[in-house]
Enzyme design. Structure first.
Site, PDB file in Angstrom:
ATOM      1  CG  HIS A   1     -39.930  79.080  29.196  1.00 16.64           C
ATOM      2  ND1 HIS A   1     -39.555  79.994  30.150  1.00 16.64           N
ATOM      3  CD2 HIS A   1     -38.774  78.521  28.737  1.00 16.64           C
ATOM      4  CE1 HIS A   1     -38.234  79.985  30.277  1.00 16.64           C
ATOM      5  NE2 HIS A   1     -37.737  79.102  29.423  1.00 16.64           N
TER       6      HIS A   1
ATOM      7  CE  LYS B   1     -45.891  81.252  31.247  1.00 16.47           C
ATOM      8  NZ  LYS B   1     -44.529  81.194  30.663  1.00 16.47           N
TER       9      LYS B   1
ATOM     10  CE1 TYR C   1     -43.991  83.902  34.750  1.00 15.26           C
ATOM     11  CE2 TYR C   1     -42.684  85.898  35.032  1.00 15.26           C
ATOM     12  CZ  TYR C   1     -42.764  84.509  34.937  1.00 15.26           C
ATOM     13  OH  TYR C   1     -41.630  83.744  35.020  1.00 15.26           O
TER      14      TYR C   1
ATOM     15  CG  ASP D   1     -34.453  79.224  28.200  1.00 14.47           C
ATOM     16  OD1 ASP D   1     -35.242  78.275  28.321  1.00 14.47           O
ATOM     17  OD2 ASP D   1     -34.613  80.319  28.781  1.00 14.47           O
TER      18      ASP D   1
END
Length: 204
Positions: free
Chosen positions: A62, A72, A132, A169
């Site tokens: 991503h 991130k 995260y 995905d």
């Protein structure tokens, strides 16, 4: 806490120091001052995410459009995951390059991924937990993915695991297809974004 740049420019692994005794263990898994000194600007926190995955669950690759993109800071407090970073920035000297870091609750470390870089992780154990911190909130219209099974990328997924992907995905384009579609960030956009963040930090 020690920070090391990965094979993908502007992505870093962070070795953490656990402190334990008979009662258990304590770990400083994020230090804004240490990370900010390494980057030249602080990580602006807009959202915190937490996922729990069964063994074989693969999430990613991503990325978000830049600006603003989405940086991130990724940590695995429970279980074990293979965290994979892919440079999807068109014009980058490491475009198409990947690196991988095992995030393990027994030998704690974290990964920092700058805006514009692709990110995926694979759960190596049942109940693997990933938390995260991200620099911008979820914006579905600006977030995209590339296939984690793109043969040209040859990402290091273990051969003995049956991978489980989301439908989104599974349908994601290859890196080459995404570039042809014009959905990848450019290194020029990302460099301008990083410079903007450093200027803002210098003015504080």
């Amino acid at each position: 806490m020690q920070i090391h740049e990965l094979a993908v420019r502007d992505a870093y692994s962070v070795d953490l120091v656990p402190h334990g005794d008979a009662r258990g263990r304590f770990t400083e898994w994020y230090r804004a001052d240490v990370l900010g000194e390494a980057l030249g600007f602080p990580l602006s926190l807009a959202q915190a995410n937490h996922s729990i995955s069964s063994r074989g669950v693969l999430r990613g690759v991503h990325f978000a459009l830049v600006p603003p993109g989405q940086a991130k800071y990724v940590y695995c407090p429970t279980g074990r995951v293979l965290d994979v970073i892919v440079d999807v920035r068109v014009g980058s000297s490491t475009f198409g390059v990947h690196d991988a870091v095992v995030l393990d609750s027994e030998q704690p470390r974290a990964v920092y991924i700058s805006e514009g870089i692709g990110h995926a992780f694979l759960a190596l154990e049942d109940g693997s937990s990933v938390t995260y911190l991200v620099s911008s909130p979820y914006a579905p219209g600006r977030e995209f993915g590339i296939s984690p099974l793109d043969p040209a990328l040859d990402l290091p997924w273990p051969a003995d695991l049956e991978l489980e992907l989301s439908a989104k995905d599974e349908a994601a384009p290859t890196l080459e297809e995404a570039q042809a579609q014009g959905i990848l960030p450019t290194m020029e956009q990302c460099t301008a974004r990083y410079a903007e963040l450093r200027r803002a930090a210098a003015q504080r």
